[in-house]
Motif scaffolding. Structure first.
Motif, mmCIF file in Angstrom:
data_model
loop_
_atom_site.group_PDB
_atom_site.id
_atom_site.type_symbol
_atom_site.label_atom_id
_atom_site.label_comp_id
_atom_site.label_asym_id
_atom_site.label_seq_id
_atom_site.Cartn_x
_atom_site.Cartn_y
_atom_site.Cartn_z
ATOM 1 N N ALA A 31 -7.675 -6.662 10.751
ATOM 2 C CA ALA A 31 -6.583 -6.408 9.808
ATOM 3 C C ALA A 31 -6.557 -4.924 9.421
ATOM 4 C CB ALA A 31 -6.760 -7.284 8.574
ATOM 5 N N GLY A 32 -7.745 -4.357 9.160
ATOM 6 C CA GLY A 32 -7.818 -2.949 8.768
ATOM 7 C C GLY A 32 -7.373 -2.019 9.888
ATOM 8 N N LEU A 33 -7.891 -2.291 11.091
ATOM 9 C CA LEU A 33 -7.535 -1.442 12.238
ATOM 10 C C LEU A 33 -6.051 -1.568 12.553
ATOM 11 C CD1 LEU A 33 -10.545 -1.966 14.670
ATOM 12 C CD2 LEU A 33 -9.957 0.072 13.368
ATOM 13 N N ALA A 34 -5.516 -2.768 12.422
ATOM 14 C CA ALA A 34 -4.098 -2.979 12.720
ATOM 15 C C ALA A 34 -3.241 -2.120 11.807
ATOM 16 C CB ALA A 34 -3.750 -4.452 12.556
ATOM 17 N N ALA A 35 -3.585 -2.134 10.516
ATOM 18 C CA ALA A 35 -2.798 -1.360 9.562
ATOM 19 C C ALA A 35 -2.878 0.124 9.891
ATOM 20 C CB ALA A 35 -3.304 -1.624 8.154
ATOM 21 N N SER A 36 -4.088 0.592 10.213
ATOM 22 C CA SER A 36 -4.271 2.014 10.467
ATOM 23 C C SER A 36 -3.614 2.438 11.788
ATOM 24 C CB SER A 36 -5.781 2.288 10.463
ATOM 25 O OG SER A 36 -6.115 3.281 11.347
ATOM 26 N N TRP A 37 -3.876 1.664 12.850
ATOM 27 C CA TRP A 37 -3.348 2.039 14.166
ATOM 28 C C TRP A 37 -1.831 1.909 14.237
ATOM 29 C CZ3 TRP A 37 -7.309 -0.560 18.018
ATOM 30 C CH2 TRP A 37 -8.515 0.130 17.937
ATOM 31 N N ARG A 38 -1.293 0.875 13.565
ATOM 32 C CA ARG A 38 0.166 0.705 13.595
ATOM 33 C C ARG A 38 0.854 1.943 13.044
ATOM 34 N NH1 ARG A 38 -0.081 -4.917 12.440
ATOM 35 N NH2 ARG A 38 -0.118 -4.435 10.225
ATOM 36 N N GLY A 39 0.334 2.452 11.944
ATOM 37 C CA GLY A 39 0.917 3.630 11.305
ATOM 38 C C GLY A 39 0.830 4.854 12.207
ATOM 39 N N GLU A 40 -0.344 5.054 12.805
ATOM 40 C CA GLU A 40 -0.545 6.233 13.652
ATOM 41 C C GLU A 40 0.326 6.174 14.901
ATOM 42 O OE1 GLU A 40 -4.695 6.547 14.463
ATOM 43 O OE2 GLU A 40 -5.203 6.766 12.338
ATOM 44 N N ALA A 41 0.348 4.978 15.538
ATOM 45 C CA ALA A 41 1.105 4.866 16.793
ATOM 46 C C ALA A 41 2.611 4.986 16.558
ATOM 47 C CB ALA A 41 0.789 3.530 17.466
ATOM 48 N N ALA A 42 3.091 4.407 15.469
ATOM 49 C CA ALA A 42 4.534 4.397 15.224
ATOM 50 C C ALA A 42 5.052 5.802 14.932
ATOM 51 C CB ALA A 42 4.848 3.465 14.056
ATOM 52 N N SER A 43 4.202 6.641 14.328
ATOM 53 C CA SER A 43 4.689 7.974 13.954
ATOM 54 C C SER A 43 4.454 9.023 15.047
ATOM 55 C CB SER A 43 4.012 8.423 12.656
ATOM 56 O OG SER A 43 2.620 8.501 12.869
#
Lengths: 224, 296
Positions: free
Chosen positions: B42-54
């Motif tokens: 859950a933590g990695l998903a939140a962090s990686w989603r933000g980084e990848a999307a931007s």
């Protein structure tokens, strides 16, 4: 009151050579405070009839009334509550091996959540009655057959049951102990407890001439 | 001479304090790992989603050719446009060596040796609202053929991956709970078989189903609780080690934090013994009550 009306009992897993039907159309009535001997040869159905009375079996057919309650209509909780009003002396004693004599006798009172002070008074008194006050700390495997039987009897009567059911209660007792037991049982009976005693002991029956229920091959052949 | 008898049925001896706590402890150990896995996903998903999307990648073909206005090179024109756009942060041109490394699987280590002119690649972060379509159109005018790609697709893929990993971890947690319940049920049935005559006798003396089931449930609850606390105690150092191994992905640990375990895990960890105790209680209750139904 105990009333049987055309009661049949069938065992689903009868042993080879045994009749599947242990009781066949048995009908009788015992008034409140009555006393009945239950007699008959081995295999006649005495123990089966007693099991129906203390709610350890369900009849295949017929109607049973115990202490004014129809057995078939009881919920599990109501059946448990009714069992607490029935004292049972089992043929094989069924003492709990992990408990000493005192705790075995106290068991029905503990299940009924009686106070420890009352339990102590009643258990001590009844152990004195059956002549085993000095053996209250002994476990069943340290007691003789006769002593175990007396503990089983003490457990059955300690709660002053409304109905007392005994299956061969004098089987392991000498004449003196058997007579002492009969004094206890008749005293309970005179206080209003209904009593049913299955026995092979004809001498005892003749010394205490109460009415008889006679069974043969699952049929009631004598009532009175 | 007041006597008090706690264990009328002998349940303490029938439900062994050796086997059940050890098995429940092992289940709790696995449950702690699964729970940590679910939380980490859950933590990695939140962090990686933000980084990848931007993430923003701009490819400028023929970077050294003049731009449409013939004022500068195409690359310089694009760089100037990016620098002047407030929604674009940290544009950085990748070196030729880095670009060569990117395309090495298809073109080998040196694209220039093949006579190919590689596009210039600029990495940046998109901080604007929505998608950078207007920026792409502007760059297309300045330098025809320039491509602007965002990480939205990768963000979707990362989200799907982490969601499935999280689902797997939760499935493991559910399986562990079921196995723990099965272990308690088997131990309870073994205890019932051992105490069969005793239970039939007390049932005949007027014991309620609730009385008998309650005694087994109390014992099973205690043993499950003890086993689970033991399993958790063993799991904590292992989790700390796993968190340390995963630190390159999760970022630096907070200074002074307790063995660097995520706060969510520390908050949820005490629930595991509670859950194990509840499973022990509920399973024992159901098992004993079911078994008692065979008695009249």
């Amino acid at each position: 009151m105990v009333r049987f009306d055309d009661v049949w009992l069938r065992y689903r897993h009868a042993a080879p050579g045994e009749a599947a039907e242990a009781l066949r159309g048995v009908s009788f009535e015992i008034e409140d405070g009555g006393f009945r001997w239950l007699t008959g040869p081995s295999g006649a159905g005495k123990t089966s009839l007693l099991k129906l009375i203390y709610l350890a079996e369900h009849p295949a057919r017929g109607r049973i009334e115990i202490l004014g309650t129809r057995a078939a209509r009881l919920t599990r909780r109501e059946a448990a509550m009714l069992r607490r009003r029935i004292g049972v002396v089992y043929q094989d004693f069924r003492l709990l091996p992990q408990l000493d004599a005192y705790d075995n006798v106290a068991l029905p009172m503990r299940l009924a959540r009686r106070g420890e002070a009352q339990i102590e008074a009643d258990v001590t008194e009844i152990l004195r009655w059956v002549g085993l006050a000095h053996r209250m700390d002994a476990h069943p495997d340290e007691l003789s057959g006769g002593e175990q039987q007396r503990i089983a009897i003490a457990r059955a009567v300690v709660g002053r049951p409304r109905l007392l059911v005994a299956d061969e209660p004098t089987g392991n007792l000498d004449d003196e102990q058997a007579e002492r037991l009969m004094v206890l049982i008749t005293a309970l009976n005179s206080l209003g407890t209904t009593v049913i005693v299955a026995t092979h002991n004809n001498a005892l029956v003749e010394r205490h001439p109460f009415p008889r229920l006679g069974l043969e091959r699952g049929r009631l052949v004598r009532d009175g | 001479m007041a006597r008090r008898r706690g264990d009328l049925l002998g349940v303490r001896a029938a439900l062994s304090r050796r086997l059940l706590p050890v098995l429940v402890g092992a289940m709790s150990f696995l449950a702690a790992l699964a729970l940590a896995g679910a939380l980490a996903c859950a933590g990695l998903a939140a962090s990686w989603r933000g980084e990848a999307a931007s993430a923003l990648m701009i490819q400028v073909p023929q970077p050294d050719d003049p731009d449409a206005a013939h004022d500068a090179t195409r690359l310089a024109a694009v760089q100037r446009a990016l620098a002047g756009d407030p929604a674009v942060r940290g544009p950085a041109v990748m070196s030729a060596a880095e670009v060569n490394r990117l395309v090495a699987p298809w073109l080998g280590g040196d694209a220039a040796a093949l006579g190919l002119t590689l596009p210039a690649v600029i990495n940046a972060e998109w901080a604007g609202p929505g998608t950078p379509d207007a920026l792409a159109a502007r760059l297309q005018t300045l330098s025809p053929g320039t491509l602007v790609k965002t990480g939205a697709l990768w963000a979707q893929r990362v989200a799907a991956l982490t969601a499935s990993l999280q689902g797997c971890a939760l499935a493991v947690l559910a399986i562990v709970a079921l196995v723990a319940a099965a272990v308690v049920a088997v131990a309870t049935r073994a205890g019932l078989a051992q105490l069969r005559e005793t239970i039939e006798t007390v049932h005949g003396l007027g014991a309620l189903d609730a009385d008998i089931a309650g005694r087994f449930a109390a014992r099973a609850t205690w043993l499950a609780l003890v086993g689970s606390v033991g399993g958790m105690a063993l799991a904590l150092p292992v989790l700390a080690w796993l968190v340390w191994l995963a630190s390159p992905f999760t970022g630096p640990a907070r200074p002074g934090a307790f063995v660097h375990l995520p706060p969510a895990l520390l908050a949820l960890a005490p629930l595991l013994p509670g859950g194990a105790a509840f499973i022990g209680w509920g399973t024992a209750q159901l098992t004993v009550r079911g078994w008692l139904r065979r008695l009249p």
